[in-house]
Design an enzyme around this catalytic site. Structure first.
Site, PDB file in Angstrom:
ATOM      1  N   ASP A  46       0.916  -1.363   0.021  1.00  0.00           N
ATOM      2  CA  ASP A  46       0.001  -0.031  -0.023  1.00  0.00           C
ATOM      3  C   ASP A  46       0.963   1.154   0.087  1.00  0.00           C
ATOM      4  OD1 ASP A  46      -3.113   1.093   0.611  1.00  0.00           O
ATOM      5  OD2 ASP A  46      -1.616   2.117   1.837  1.00  0.00           O
ATOM      6  N   LYS A  76      -2.449   5.915  -4.393  1.00  0.00           N
ATOM      7  CA  LYS A  76      -3.387   6.586  -4.342  1.00  0.00           C
ATOM      8  C   LYS A  76      -3.187   8.123  -5.012  1.00  0.00           C
ATOM      9  CE  LYS A  76      -3.572   4.731   0.348  1.00  0.00           C
ATOM     10  NZ  LYS A  76      -2.188   4.712   0.762  1.00  0.00           N
ATOM     11  N   LYS A 232       2.712  -0.911   9.107  1.00  0.00           N
ATOM     12  CA  LYS A 232       3.958  -0.394   8.475  1.00  0.00           C
ATOM     13  C   LYS A 232       4.930  -0.784   9.619  1.00  0.00           C
ATOM     14  CE  LYS A 232       7.218   2.936   9.112  1.00  0.00           C
ATOM     15  NZ  LYS A 232       7.646   3.425  10.509  1.00  0.00           N
ATOM     16  N   SER A 233       6.015  -1.136   9.231  1.00  0.00           N
ATOM     17  CA  SER A 233       7.321  -1.336  10.091  1.00  0.00           C
ATOM     18  C   SER A 233       8.614  -1.204   9.348  1.00  0.00           C
ATOM     19  CB  SER A 233       7.215  -2.267  11.280  1.00  0.00           C
ATOM     20  OG  SER A 233       8.427  -2.626  11.805  1.00  0.00           O
ATOM     21  N   VAL A 234       9.507  -0.454  10.006  1.00  0.00           N
ATOM     22  CA  VAL A 234      10.722  -0.482   9.407  1.00  0.00           C
ATOM     23  C   VAL A 234      11.706  -1.632   9.982  1.00  0.00           C
ATOM     24  CG1 VAL A 234      10.674   1.692   8.128  1.00  0.00           C
ATOM     25  CG2 VAL A 234      11.840   1.393  10.570  1.00  0.00           C
ATOM     26  N   ARG A 238       9.737  -7.097  13.695  1.00  0.00           N
ATOM     27  CA  ARG A 238       8.303  -6.653  13.682  1.00  0.00           C
ATOM     28  C   ARG A 238       7.626  -6.969  12.230  1.00  0.00           C
ATOM     29  NH1 ARG A 238       8.753  -0.694  16.290  1.00  0.00           N
ATOM     30  NH2 ARG A 238       8.436  -1.319  18.464  1.00  0.00           N
ATOM     31  N   ASN A 242       4.334  -9.274  12.544  1.00  0.00           N
ATOM     32  CA  ASN A 242       3.138  -8.648  12.326  1.00  0.00           C
ATOM     33  C   ASN A 242       2.332  -9.480  11.343  1.00  0.00           C
ATOM     34  OD1 ASN A 242       3.518  -6.410  13.809  1.00  0.00           O
ATOM     35  ND2 ASN A 242       3.973  -4.992  12.296  1.00  0.00           N
TER      36      ASN A 242
HETATM   37  N1  LIG Z   1      -5.357   6.524   3.357  1.00  0.00           N
HETATM   38  C1  LIG Z   1      -4.704   7.131   4.210  1.00  0.00           C
HETATM   39  O1  LIG Z   1      -5.081   8.203   4.539  1.00  0.00           O
HETATM   40  C2  LIG Z   1      -3.635   6.416   5.361  1.00  0.00           C
HETATM   41  C3  LIG Z   1      -3.224   7.225   6.453  1.00  0.00           C
HETATM   42  C4  LIG Z   1      -2.066   6.528   7.168  1.00  0.00           C
HETATM   43  C5  LIG Z   1      -1.692   5.487   6.877  1.00  0.00           C
HETATM   44  N2  LIG Z   1      -2.247   4.931   5.810  1.00  0.00           N
HETATM   45  C6  LIG Z   1      -1.591   3.456   5.313  1.00  0.00           C
HETATM   46  O2  LIG Z   1      -1.692   2.377   6.463  1.00  0.00           O
HETATM   47  C7  LIG Z   1      -0.349   1.899   6.579  1.00  0.00           C
HETATM   48  C8  LIG Z   1      -0.362   1.608   8.144  1.00  0.00           C
HETATM   49  O3  LIG Z   1      -0.431   2.810   8.949  1.00  0.00           O
HETATM   50  P1  LIG Z   1       0.502   3.607   9.708  1.00  0.00           P
HETATM   51  O4  LIG Z   1       1.892   3.467   9.371  1.00  0.00           O
HETATM   52  O5  LIG Z   1       0.065   5.014   9.900  1.00  0.00           O
HETATM   53  O6  LIG Z   1       0.255   2.932  11.214  1.00  0.00           O
HETATM   54  P2  LIG Z   1       0.505   1.554  11.813  1.00  0.00           P
HETATM   55  O7  LIG Z   1       0.739   0.612  10.963  1.00  0.00           O
HETATM   56  O8  LIG Z   1      -0.770   1.533  12.793  1.00  0.00           O
HETATM   57  O9  LIG Z   1       1.848   1.761  12.884  1.00  0.00           O
HETATM   58  C9  LIG Z   1       3.035   1.925  12.683  1.00  0.00           C
HETATM   59  C10 LIG Z   1       3.891   2.139  13.648  1.00  0.00           C
HETATM   60  O10 LIG Z   1       3.916   1.131  14.493  1.00  0.00           O
HETATM   61  C11 LIG Z   1       5.167   0.663  14.690  1.00  0.00           C
HETATM   62  N3  LIG Z   1       4.955  -0.721  14.828  1.00  0.00           N
HETATM   63  C12 LIG Z   1       4.782  -1.570  13.521  1.00  0.00           C
HETATM   64  N4  LIG Z   1       4.700  -2.759  14.114  1.00  0.00           N
HETATM   65  C13 LIG Z   1       4.798  -3.025  15.652  1.00  0.00           C
HETATM   66  C14 LIG Z   1       4.933  -3.835  16.571  1.00  0.00           C
HETATM   67  N5  LIG Z   1       4.767  -5.155  16.284  1.00  0.00           N
HETATM   68  N6  LIG Z   1       5.018  -3.479  17.765  1.00  0.00           N
HETATM   69  C15 LIG Z   1       5.141  -2.269  18.022  1.00  0.00           C
HETATM   70  N7  LIG Z   1       5.184  -1.227  17.294  1.00  0.00           N
HETATM   71  C16 LIG Z   1       5.053  -1.548  15.963  1.00  0.00           C
HETATM   72  C17 LIG Z   1       6.241   1.047  13.617  1.00  0.00           C
HETATM   73  O11 LIG Z   1       7.471   1.207  13.999  1.00  0.00           O
HETATM   74  P3  LIG Z   1       8.703   0.853  13.373  1.00  0.00           P
HETATM   75  O12 LIG Z   1       8.456   1.248  11.884  1.00  0.00           O
HETATM   76  O13 LIG Z   1       9.609   1.682  13.828  1.00  0.00           O
HETATM   77  O14 LIG Z   1       8.804  -0.647  13.472  1.00  0.00           O
HETATM   78  C18 LIG Z   1       5.347   2.368  13.275  1.00  0.00           C
HETATM   79  O15 LIG Z   1       5.783   3.433  14.115  1.00  0.00           O
HETATM   80  C19 LIG Z   1       0.426   3.065   6.144  1.00  0.00           C
HETATM   81  O16 LIG Z   1       1.796   2.517   5.838  1.00  0.00           O
HETATM   82  C20 LIG Z   1      -0.292   3.619   4.870  1.00  0.00           C
HETATM   83  O17 LIG Z   1      -0.028   2.489   3.832  1.00  0.00           O
HETATM   84  C21 LIG Z   1      -3.183   5.310   4.669  1.00  0.00           C
END
Ligand SMILES: NC(=O)c1ccc[n+]([C@@H]2O[C@H](COP(=O)([O-])OP(=O)(O)OC[C@H]3O[C@@H](n4cnc5c(N)ncnc54)[C@H](OP(=O)(O)O)[C@@H]3O)[C@@H](O)[C@H]2O)c1
Length: 275
Positions: A46, A76, A232-234, A238, A242
């Site tokens: 995504d 998008k 998302k994770s880098v 994780r 995940n």
């Molecule tokens: N359509 C929209 O408007 C919109 C808006 C926001 C996001 N998105 C999409 O949704 C995806 C995911 O959302 P998001 O990146 O905002 O948030 P998320 O996936 O809910 O959370 C990502 C954060 O959580 C940490 N994390 C990941 N796995 C973990 C684990 N197992 N334990 C603890 N912490 C963990 C990551 O840290 P590290 O990377 O440091 O590991 C990062 O800081 C985005 O990448 C994007 O593709 C879409």
């Protein structure tokens, strides 16, 4: 390597339920991070024009050696790209950066209701689908009145609506609307960006009970609700952890406990006001 089940979209296209989001993945690191994700079994990516890393995604796809038809790629349209013709030319640019001749799913990123152009934009998306340059088209951050306008003024029901959704914001009303109208629910920020939610003592208790991490408990909750997710994770550990949520099942009362974490708190903007 985890095998992820597909969900069938309203035009018959199959989407892997579990994917990888690249928001806030630095462009120069995207290819490496996605390499780790591919090894773990992720096949759905995504991205978005707004993330600035479509070229990195394209490099990762090219380097992976994975056949194109085994990958599912979403991008998008930017908020500054609304309009029928703009949507079409913006996709040209995304495809060039991704190194692809079509995407699997193309989304309107935000409705930007103050601009009042999303219906016109959606008609551009219908043309893109008819031309085969996106196998499915959908929207993101649309509220029920925005979806109702598309239904009243256009002929295509979005295949998905990608919305902020996690235990703090379970979006019951929108999910019910989606179910009723054949729109798949994609959950963005599925673990609420990994902060306060994962430290909640009820989630920590469930993590201990199932021998999983709090993130895995939340991601399994999404999977059982039928949501499409792409955390998302880098962090390599994780990334692997995940996606590993298909080998256990949460009991009904534990699903209900997670449902009680609803506090209405968003991590991102309200779509009615944004853009
Ligand atoms: N359509 C929209 O408007 C919109 C808006 C926001 C996001 N998105 C999409 O949704 C995806 C995911 O959302 P998001 O990146 O905002 O948030 P998320 O996936 O809910 O959370 C990502 C954060 O959580 C940490 N994390 C990941 N796995 C973990 C684990 N197992 N334990 C603890 N912490 C963990 C990551 O840290 P590290 O990377 O440091 O590991 C990062 O800081 C985005 O990448 C994007 O593709 C879409």
């Amino acid at each position: 390597m985890v095998t992820v089940p597909d969900i069938s979209l309203n035009n018959g296209i199959a989407i892997p339920q579990f994917g990888f989001g690249v928001f806030q993945v630095e462009p120069e690191k995207t290819a490496d991070v996605l390499g780790t994700a591919f090894e773990a079994g992720y096949r759905h990516i995504d991205t978005a024009q707004m993330y600035g890393n479509e070229e990195g995604v394209g490099r990762a796809i090219a380097a992976s050696g994975i056949p194109r038809d085994e990958l599912f790629v979403t991008t998008k349209l930017n908020n500054d790209g609304h309009g029928h013709d703009n949507a079409i030319t913006a996709l040209d640019e995304s495809l060039r950066k991704l190194g692809l001749d079509r995407v699997d799913l193309y989304l309107i990123h935000w409705p930007c209701p103050a601009e009042n152009r999303y219906v016109e934009t959606w008609k551009g998306f219908e043309k893109i689908a008819a031309d085969g340059r996106a196998r499915a088209i959908g929207v993101s951050n649309f509220q029920i009145p925005h979806l109702e306008r598309l239904a009243a003024e256009t002929g295509t029901v979005p295949a998905v609506n990608q919305i902020e959704l996690h235990p703090h914001l379970p979006q019951e009303e929108l999910r019910a609307y989606h179910r009723e109208h054949g729109i798949a629910t994609e959950a963005w920020s599925p673990i609420a960006q990994g902060g306060e939610l994962l430290a909640d003592e009820r989630l920590v208790g469930l993590a201990q009970k199932y021998g999983k991490s709090p993130a895995q408990i939340v991601l399994r909750w999404h999977v059982q609700l039928g949501n499409i997710v792409f955390p998302k994770s880098v962090t390599p550990a994780r990334i692997t952890e995940n996606i590993d949520v298909y080998g256990f099942e949460l009991a009904d009362d534990d699903m209900a406990t997670i449902g009680e974490l609803d506090n209405g708190r968003r991590t991102g903007p309200n779509p009615d006001d944004f853009g």
